[in-house]
Write a protein that holds these residues in place. Structure first.
Motif, PDB file in Angstrom:
ATOM      1  N   LEU A  87       0.831  -0.936   0.091  1.00 30.31           N
ATOM      2  CA  LEU A  87      -0.094  -0.061   0.111  1.00 30.31           C
ATOM      3  C   LEU A  87       1.033   1.327   0.182  1.00 30.31           C
ATOM      4  N   ILE A  88       0.737   2.109  -0.987  1.00 33.20           N
ATOM      5  CA  ILE A  88       1.479   3.187  -1.145  1.00 33.20           C
ATOM      6  C   ILE A  88       0.697   4.410  -1.249  1.00 33.20           C
ATOM      7  N   TYR A  89       0.451   5.282  -0.440  1.00 32.97           N
ATOM      8  CA  TYR A  89      -0.755   6.094   0.104  1.00 32.97           C
ATOM      9  C   TYR A  89      -0.051   7.546   0.335  1.00 32.97           C
ATOM     10  N   ASN A  90      -0.415   8.308  -0.478  1.00 29.84           N
ATOM     11  CA  ASN A  90      -0.159   9.749  -0.123  1.00 29.84           C
ATOM     12  C   ASN A  90       0.927  10.313  -0.279  1.00 29.84           C
ATOM     13  N   ILE A  91       2.102   9.685  -0.849  1.00 28.36           N
ATOM     14  CA  ILE A  91       3.295  10.070  -0.808  1.00 28.36           C
ATOM     15  C   ILE A  91       3.382  11.379  -1.613  1.00 28.36           C
ATOM     16  N   GLY A  92       4.189  12.463  -1.295  1.00 29.81           N
ATOM     17  CA  GLY A  92       4.359  13.759  -1.771  1.00 29.81           C
ATOM     18  C   GLY A  92       5.436  14.589  -1.059  1.00 29.81           C
ATOM     19  N   SER A  93       5.388  15.933  -1.739  1.00 31.99           N
ATOM     20  CA  SER A  93       6.319  16.781  -1.290  1.00 31.99           C
ATOM     21  C   SER A  93       5.484  17.780  -0.742  1.00 31.99           C
ATOM     22  N   THR A  94       6.018  18.676   0.591  1.00 35.47           N
ATOM     23  CA  THR A  94       4.894  19.674   0.843  1.00 35.47           C
ATOM     24  C   THR A  94       5.478  21.049   0.124  1.00 35.47           C
ATOM     25  N   ALA A  95       6.853  20.996  -0.445  1.00 36.22           N
ATOM     26  CA  ALA A  95       7.235  22.175  -0.907  1.00 36.22           C
ATOM     27  C   ALA A  95       6.483  22.349  -2.321  1.00 36.22           C
ATOM     28  N   ALA A  96       6.499  23.715  -2.578  1.00 31.91           N
ATOM     29  CA  ALA A  96       6.060  24.376  -3.837  1.00 31.91           C
ATOM     30  C   ALA A  96       7.067  24.258  -4.921  1.00 31.91           C
ATOM     31  N   ASN A  97       7.302  23.033  -5.383  1.00 30.19           N
ATOM     32  CA  ASN A  97       8.571  22.796  -6.171  1.00 30.19           C
ATOM     33  C   ASN A  97       8.071  21.810  -7.471  1.00 30.19           C
ATOM     34  N   THR A  98       7.852  22.567  -8.746  1.00 33.95           N
ATOM     35  CA  THR A  98       7.545  22.010 -10.011  1.00 33.95           C
ATOM     36  C   THR A  98       8.440  21.014 -10.205  1.00 33.95           C
ATOM     37  N   GLY A  99       9.704  20.891  -9.896  1.00 33.92           N
ATOM     38  CA  GLY A  99      10.773  19.929 -10.312  1.00 33.92           C
ATOM     39  C   GLY A  99      10.722  18.646  -9.680  1.00 33.92           C
ATOM     40  N   VAL A 100       9.632  18.364  -8.871  1.00 32.74           N
ATOM     41  CA  VAL A 100       9.644  17.093  -8.108  1.00 32.74           C
ATOM     42  C   VAL A 100       9.050  15.882  -9.087  1.00 32.74           C
ATOM     43  N   THR A 101       9.367  14.653  -8.843  1.00 31.63           N
ATOM     44  CA  THR A 101       8.823  13.721  -9.646  1.00 31.63           C
ATOM     45  C   THR A 101       8.406  12.529  -8.679  1.00 31.63           C
ATOM     46  N   LEU A 102       7.070  12.427  -8.563  1.00 34.60           N
ATOM     47  CA  LEU A 102       6.521  11.050  -7.447  1.00 34.60           C
ATOM     48  C   LEU A 102       6.373  10.109  -8.183  1.00 34.60           C
ATOM     49  N   THR A 103       6.781   8.962  -7.708  1.00 34.97           N
ATOM     50  CA  THR A 103       6.440   7.548  -8.307  1.00 34.97           C
ATOM     51  C   THR A 103       6.150   6.614  -7.097  1.00 34.97           C
ATOM     52  N   GLY A 104       5.032   5.899  -7.379  1.00 34.14           N
ATOM     53  CA  GLY A 104       4.550   5.010  -6.545  1.00 34.14           C
ATOM     54  C   GLY A 104       5.458   3.774  -6.495  1.00 34.14           C
ATOM     55  N   ILE A 105       5.514   3.098  -7.689  1.00 31.68           N
ATOM     56  CA  ILE A 105       6.408   1.910  -7.722  1.00 31.68           C
ATOM     57  C   ILE A 105       7.297   2.085  -8.963  1.00 31.68           C
ATOM     58  N   ASP A 106       8.412   2.030  -9.047  1.00 33.59           N
ATOM     59  CA  ASP A 106       9.402   2.013 -10.079  1.00 33.59           C
ATOM     60  C   ASP A 106       9.925   0.666 -10.262  1.00 33.59           C
ATOM     61  N   CYS A 107       9.610   0.153 -11.464  1.00 36.34           N
ATOM     62  CA  CYS A 107       9.872  -1.368 -11.546  1.00 36.34           C
ATOM     63  C   CYS A 107      11.537  -1.350 -12.070  1.00 36.34           C
ATOM     64  N   GLY A 108      12.223  -0.310 -12.217  1.00 36.07           N
ATOM     65  CA  GLY A 108      13.851  -0.499 -12.452  1.00 36.07           C
ATOM     66  C   GLY A 108      13.821  -0.476 -13.912  1.00 36.07           C
ATOM     67  N   THR A 109      15.307  -1.043 -14.252  1.00 32.64           N
ATOM     68  CA  THR A 109      15.814  -0.965 -15.514  1.00 32.64           C
ATOM     69  C   THR A 109      16.144  -2.369 -15.946  1.00 32.64           C
ATOM     70  N   SER A 110      16.227  -3.048 -14.974  1.00 30.18           N
ATOM     71  CA  SER A 110      16.589  -4.638 -15.379  1.00 30.18           C
ATOM     72  C   SER A 110      15.751  -5.484 -14.467  1.00 30.18           C
ATOM     73  N   GLY A 111      16.135  -7.026 -14.917  1.00 27.32           N
ATOM     74  CA  GLY A 111      15.347  -7.786 -14.015  1.00 27.32           C
ATOM     75  C   GLY A 111      14.117  -8.452 -14.578  1.00 27.32           C
ATOM     76  N   LEU A 112      13.698  -9.373 -13.963  1.00 29.76           N
ATOM     77  CA  LEU A 112      12.265 -10.149 -14.133  1.00 29.76           C
ATOM     78  C   LEU A 112      11.331  -9.872 -12.880  1.00 29.76           C
ATOM     79  N   GLY A 113      10.531  -9.225 -13.118  1.00 28.76           N
ATOM     80  CA  GLY A 113       9.509  -8.836 -11.871  1.00 28.76           C
ATOM     81  C   GLY A 113       8.049  -8.932 -12.068  1.00 28.76           C
ATOM     82  N   ILE A 114       7.461  -9.648 -10.941  1.00 29.07           N
ATOM     83  CA  ILE A 114       6.055  -9.566 -11.040  1.00 29.07           C
ATOM     84  C   ILE A 114       5.503  -8.729 -10.063  1.00 29.07           C
ATOM     85  N   PHE A 115       4.842  -7.746 -10.538  1.00 28.40           N
ATOM     86  CA  PHE A 115       4.254  -6.504  -9.636  1.00 28.40           C
ATOM     87  C   PHE A 115       2.665  -6.805  -9.410  1.00 28.40           C
TER      88      PHE A 115
END
Length: 168
Positions: A23-51
């Protein structure tokens, strides 16, 4: 730029690697920063995964208030990892979002592998701008020609400046 990620996974290319029942719930930044990237699940760049069987809710701060600063948001981000995304629920919300162009996706697929499968998920993005700004889409898919399995999913977007599908 600031990256805030609920789960980042990059693993083995063999075996059964399950990332599930999170459960990934309400993650974020309180700063007024438009350069923020929010990601719930990042599956990465290699491997074999079942999400599977993950629940992600984004677009709100820890108190449940809408994040009105325009920020990039990706419920699930799948790059070069060979992934099976099964039975996940992703919701991105929030209204009154600023006018800086930062797109949001419940699912972002930046690299497609023929062995990938996206099945039996719910991808819901109802984030709303104040006026102009970024596009909010249920799914963003890289402009590519590789075929993969995608079936029995629910994609939903309600509002303006958005769509169910977008090329990212």
């Amino acid at each position: 730029a600031t990256q805030i990620t609920g789960i980042y996974w990059q693993g083995a290319t063999t075996g059964t690697n399950v990332i599930g029942t999170n459960l990934i719930y309400n993650i974020g930044s309180t700063a007024a920063n438009t350069g923020v990237t929010l990601t719930g699940i990042d599956c990465g760049t290699s491997g074999l995964g079942i999400f599977q069987n993950n629940i992600i809710r984004m677009g709100y701060d820890a108190s449940g208030n809408a994040i009105t600063t325009s920020q990039k948001m990706r419920g699930i981000q799948k790059g070069a990892t060979t992934g099976k995304l099964l039975f996940n629920s992703v919701y991105i919300g929030g209204t009154g979002v600023g006018t800086t162009v930062n797109n949001t996706y419940a699912l972002s697929l930046t690299t497609i592998n023929a062995a990938d499968s996206v099945m039996d998920n719910i991808f819901d993005n109802v984030r709303q701008n104040t006026s102009t700004g970024g596009v909010h889409a249920a799914i963003g898919i890289a402009n590519q020609t590789t075929t993969f399995t995608e079936d029995y999913n629910v994609y939903y977007y309600a509002g303006s400046l958005g769509s169910n599908f977008a090329y990212n």
